[in-house]
Design a protein around this motif. Structure first.
Motif, PDB file in Angstrom:
ATOM      1  N   THR A   3       7.732  12.586 -29.279  1.00 46.09           N
ATOM      2  CA  THR A   3       6.841  13.586 -29.538  1.00 46.09           C
ATOM      3  C   THR A   3       5.790  12.843 -30.154  1.00 46.09           C
ATOM      4  O   THR A   3       4.557  13.625 -30.109  1.00 46.09           O
ATOM      5  CB  THR A   3       7.437  14.704 -30.286  1.00 46.09           C
ATOM      6  OG1 THR A   3       8.020  14.218 -31.683  1.00 46.09           O
ATOM      7  CG2 THR A   3       8.423  15.581 -29.667  1.00 46.09           C
ATOM      8  N   LYS A   4       5.684  11.729 -30.687  1.00 42.43           N
ATOM      9  CA  LYS A   4       4.767  11.345 -31.606  1.00 42.43           C
ATOM     10  C   LYS A   4       3.843   9.941 -30.880  1.00 42.43           C
ATOM     11  O   LYS A   4       3.011   9.657 -31.278  1.00 42.43           O
ATOM     12  CB  LYS A   4       5.035  10.891 -32.831  1.00 42.43           C
ATOM     13  CG  LYS A   4       5.766  11.899 -33.943  1.00 42.43           C
ATOM     14  CD  LYS A   4       5.737  11.383 -35.340  1.00 42.43           C
ATOM     15  CE  LYS A   4       7.018  10.616 -35.255  1.00 42.43           C
ATOM     16  NZ  LYS A   4       7.300  10.142 -36.646  1.00 42.43           N
TER      17      LYS A   4
ATOM     18  N   PHE B 164       3.955  15.472 -21.603  1.00 41.05           N
ATOM     19  CA  PHE B 164       5.108  16.685 -21.733  1.00 41.05           C
ATOM     20  C   PHE B 164       4.468  17.969 -20.715  1.00 41.05           C
ATOM     21  O   PHE B 164       5.258  18.543 -20.208  1.00 41.05           O
ATOM     22  CB  PHE B 164       5.045  17.194 -22.959  1.00 41.05           C
ATOM     23  CG  PHE B 164       6.399  16.368 -23.822  1.00 41.05           C
ATOM     24  CD1 PHE B 164       7.642  16.485 -23.400  1.00 41.05           C
ATOM     25  CD2 PHE B 164       5.983  15.828 -24.897  1.00 41.05           C
ATOM     26  CE1 PHE B 164       8.552  15.631 -24.174  1.00 41.05           C
ATOM     27  CE2 PHE B 164       6.826  15.017 -25.777  1.00 41.05           C
ATOM     28  CZ  PHE B 164       8.231  15.157 -25.407  1.00 41.05           C
ATOM     29  N   LYS B 165       3.102  18.169 -20.838  1.00 38.61           N
ATOM     30  CA  LYS B 165       2.579  19.525 -20.259  1.00 38.61           C
ATOM     31  C   LYS B 165       2.583  19.002 -18.494  1.00 38.61           C
ATOM     32  O   LYS B 165       3.011  20.163 -17.921  1.00 38.61           O
ATOM     33  CB  LYS B 165       1.340  19.654 -20.729  1.00 38.61           C
ATOM     34  CG  LYS B 165       0.852  20.019 -22.181  1.00 38.61           C
ATOM     35  CD  LYS B 165      -0.408  20.452 -22.254  1.00 38.61           C
ATOM     36  CE  LYS B 165      -0.678  20.487 -23.797  1.00 38.61           C
ATOM     37  NZ  LYS B 165      -0.473  21.760 -24.429  1.00 38.61           N
TER      38      LYS B 165
ATOM     39  N   ASN C   6      10.019  23.592 -21.799  1.00 36.83           N
ATOM     40  CA  ASN C   6      11.256  24.431 -21.811  1.00 36.83           C
ATOM     41  C   ASN C   6      12.458  23.599 -20.676  1.00 36.83           C
ATOM     42  O   ASN C   6      13.309  24.295 -20.407  1.00 36.83           O
ATOM     43  CB  ASN C   6      11.347  25.949 -21.542  1.00 36.83           C
ATOM     44  CG  ASN C   6      10.506  26.193 -20.046  1.00 36.83           C
ATOM     45  OD1 ASN C   6      10.611  25.205 -19.103  1.00 36.83           O
ATOM     46  ND2 ASN C   6       9.940  27.327 -20.064  1.00 36.83           N
ATOM     47  N   PHE C   7      11.880  22.622 -20.252  1.00 38.55           N
ATOM     48  CA  PHE C   7      12.811  21.902 -19.470  1.00 38.55           C
ATOM     49  C   PHE C   7      14.034  21.315 -20.202  1.00 38.55           C
ATOM     50  O   PHE C   7      13.884  21.129 -21.485  1.00 38.55           O
ATOM     51  CB  PHE C   7      12.273  20.730 -18.459  1.00 38.55           C
ATOM     52  CG  PHE C   7      11.593  19.757 -19.096  1.00 38.55           C
ATOM     53  CD1 PHE C   7      12.088  18.546 -19.694  1.00 38.55           C
ATOM     54  CD2 PHE C   7      10.044  19.685 -19.162  1.00 38.55           C
ATOM     55  CE1 PHE C   7      11.439  17.723 -20.557  1.00 38.55           C
ATOM     56  CE2 PHE C   7       9.319  18.587 -19.829  1.00 38.55           C
ATOM     57  CZ  PHE C   7      10.010  17.657 -20.545  1.00 38.55           C
ATOM     58  N   PRO C   8      15.259  20.880 -19.685  1.00 39.70           N
ATOM     59  CA  PRO C   8      16.220  20.584 -20.412  1.00 39.70           C
ATOM     60  C   PRO C   8      15.841  19.126 -21.467  1.00 39.70           C
ATOM     61  O   PRO C   8      15.394  18.213 -20.843  1.00 39.70           O
ATOM     62  CB  PRO C   8      17.517  20.084 -19.465  1.00 39.70           C
ATOM     63  CG  PRO C   8      17.039  21.256 -18.326  1.00 39.70           C
ATOM     64  CD  PRO C   8      15.628  21.069 -18.438  1.00 39.70           C
ATOM     65  N   LEU C   9      16.286  19.308 -22.654  1.00 40.27           N
ATOM     66  CA  LEU C   9      16.158  18.235 -23.412  1.00 40.27           C
ATOM     67  C   LEU C   9      17.643  17.845 -24.054  1.00 40.27           C
ATOM     68  O   LEU C   9      18.602  18.589 -24.176  1.00 40.27           O
ATOM     69  CB  LEU C   9      15.382  18.586 -24.551  1.00 40.27           C
ATOM     70  CG  LEU C   9      13.713  18.517 -24.242  1.00 40.27           C
ATOM     71  CD1 LEU C   9      13.067  19.222 -25.809  1.00 40.27           C
ATOM     72  CD2 LEU C   9      13.110  17.472 -23.993  1.00 40.27           C
ATOM     73  N   TYR C  10      17.706  16.624 -24.325  1.00 36.62           N
ATOM     74  CA  TYR C  10      19.115  16.016 -24.789  1.00 36.62           C
ATOM     75  C   TYR C  10      19.137  15.336 -25.874  1.00 36.62           C
ATOM     76  O   TYR C  10      17.870  15.244 -26.481  1.00 36.62           O
ATOM     77  CB  TYR C  10      19.532  15.180 -23.629  1.00 36.62           C
ATOM     78  CG  TYR C  10      19.963  15.768 -22.282  1.00 36.62           C
ATOM     79  CD1 TYR C  10      21.273  16.354 -22.133  1.00 36.62           C
ATOM     80  CD2 TYR C  10      19.034  16.132 -21.258  1.00 36.62           C
ATOM     81  CE1 TYR C  10      21.809  16.859 -21.116  1.00 36.62           C
ATOM     82  CE2 TYR C  10      19.422  16.798 -20.252  1.00 36.62           C
ATOM     83  CZ  TYR C  10      20.647  17.157 -20.217  1.00 36.62           C
ATOM     84  OH  TYR C  10      21.083  17.984 -19.130  1.00 36.62           O
TER      85      TYR C  10
ATOM     86  N   CYS D  18       8.565  19.997 -29.189  1.00 36.42           N
ATOM     87  CA  CYS D  18       8.273  19.966 -27.802  1.00 36.42           C
ATOM     88  C   CYS D  18       7.869  21.259 -27.305  1.00 36.42           C
ATOM     89  O   CYS D  18       7.089  21.522 -26.535  1.00 36.42           O
ATOM     90  CB  CYS D  18       9.524  19.556 -27.067  1.00 36.42           C
ATOM     91  SG  CYS D  18       9.833  17.600 -26.958  1.00 36.42           S
ATOM     92  N   GLU D  19       8.633  22.382 -27.917  1.00 37.45           N
ATOM     93  CA  GLU D  19       8.276  23.709 -27.406  1.00 37.45           C
ATOM     94  C   GLU D  19       7.095  24.208 -27.971  1.00 37.45           C
ATOM     95  O   GLU D  19       6.171  24.604 -27.163  1.00 37.45           O
ATOM     96  CB  GLU D  19       9.307  24.785 -28.027  1.00 37.45           C
ATOM     97  CG  GLU D  19       9.335  26.156 -27.319  1.00 37.45           C
ATOM     98  CD  GLU D  19      10.366  27.013 -27.849  1.00 37.45           C
ATOM     99  OE1 GLU D  19      10.282  28.112 -27.697  1.00 37.45           O
ATOM    100  OE2 GLU D  19      11.551  26.417 -28.051  1.00 37.45           O
TER     101      GLU D  19
END
Length: 161
Positions: free
Chosen positions: A33-34, A41-42, A88-92, A81-82
């Protein structure tokens, strides 16, 4: 071992495998994310939204192995992320993608689709692995390949070309 047999944990800590994705085309990405590539991501979300009804999914695997560009806490990662990217795709759960502690999924992805000059090592965040409907890793894309540039290859695997 099949890609579908490898045990994973969702970002919320729930154990699962990729078995529910059998028969779908997947784009598996190590995220952060950083990272300077985080705006991808978009684009990843856009691909996920555009093709999910046709049997496609983006799966995100946060990793802090590249200059600690990922938050420590899985809940914080999910929230970031949200909120920041509309993901909203699957994150682990946060994992390692290189070295002795690399997650078995990424060990398999790297073995099946090597990078430049045949290297297995992932060089940076947002390396992407495209997987066909049979669970075969068909291609690796480096971080500088934007999600939009993968669109045609996704369409081909979905049978649209």
């Amino acid at each position: 071992m099949s890609l579908y047999d490898i045990e994973l944990k969702t970002i919320k800590g729930e154990k699962q495998t990729l078995a529910p994705y059998k028969g779908q085309v997947l784009l598996i990405v190590n995220t952060a994310t950083k990272c300077g590539f985080a705006p991808q991501f978009k684009g990843l979300q856009k691909l996920h939204d555009h093709y999910k009804e046709q049997g496609f999914a983006v799966l995100g695997f946060p990793s802090g192995q590249f200059m600690n560009q990922e938050l420590e806490d899985n809940a914080e990662i999910a929230e970031s992320c949200e909120l920041n990217f509309g993901v909203n795709f699957p994150l682990y759960e946060k994992i390692d993608v290189n070295g002795d502690t690399a997650h078995p999924l990424f060990q398999k992805l790297k073995k099946d689709a090597r990078g430049v000059l045949g290297s297995k090592r992932i060089k940076w965040n947002f390396t992407k692995f495209l997987v066909d409907k049979e669970g075969k890793v068909v291609k690796r894309f480096g971080p500088n390949v934007t999600p939009e540039k993968i669109d045609n290859e996704i369409q081909t695997l979905l049978g649209q070309h």
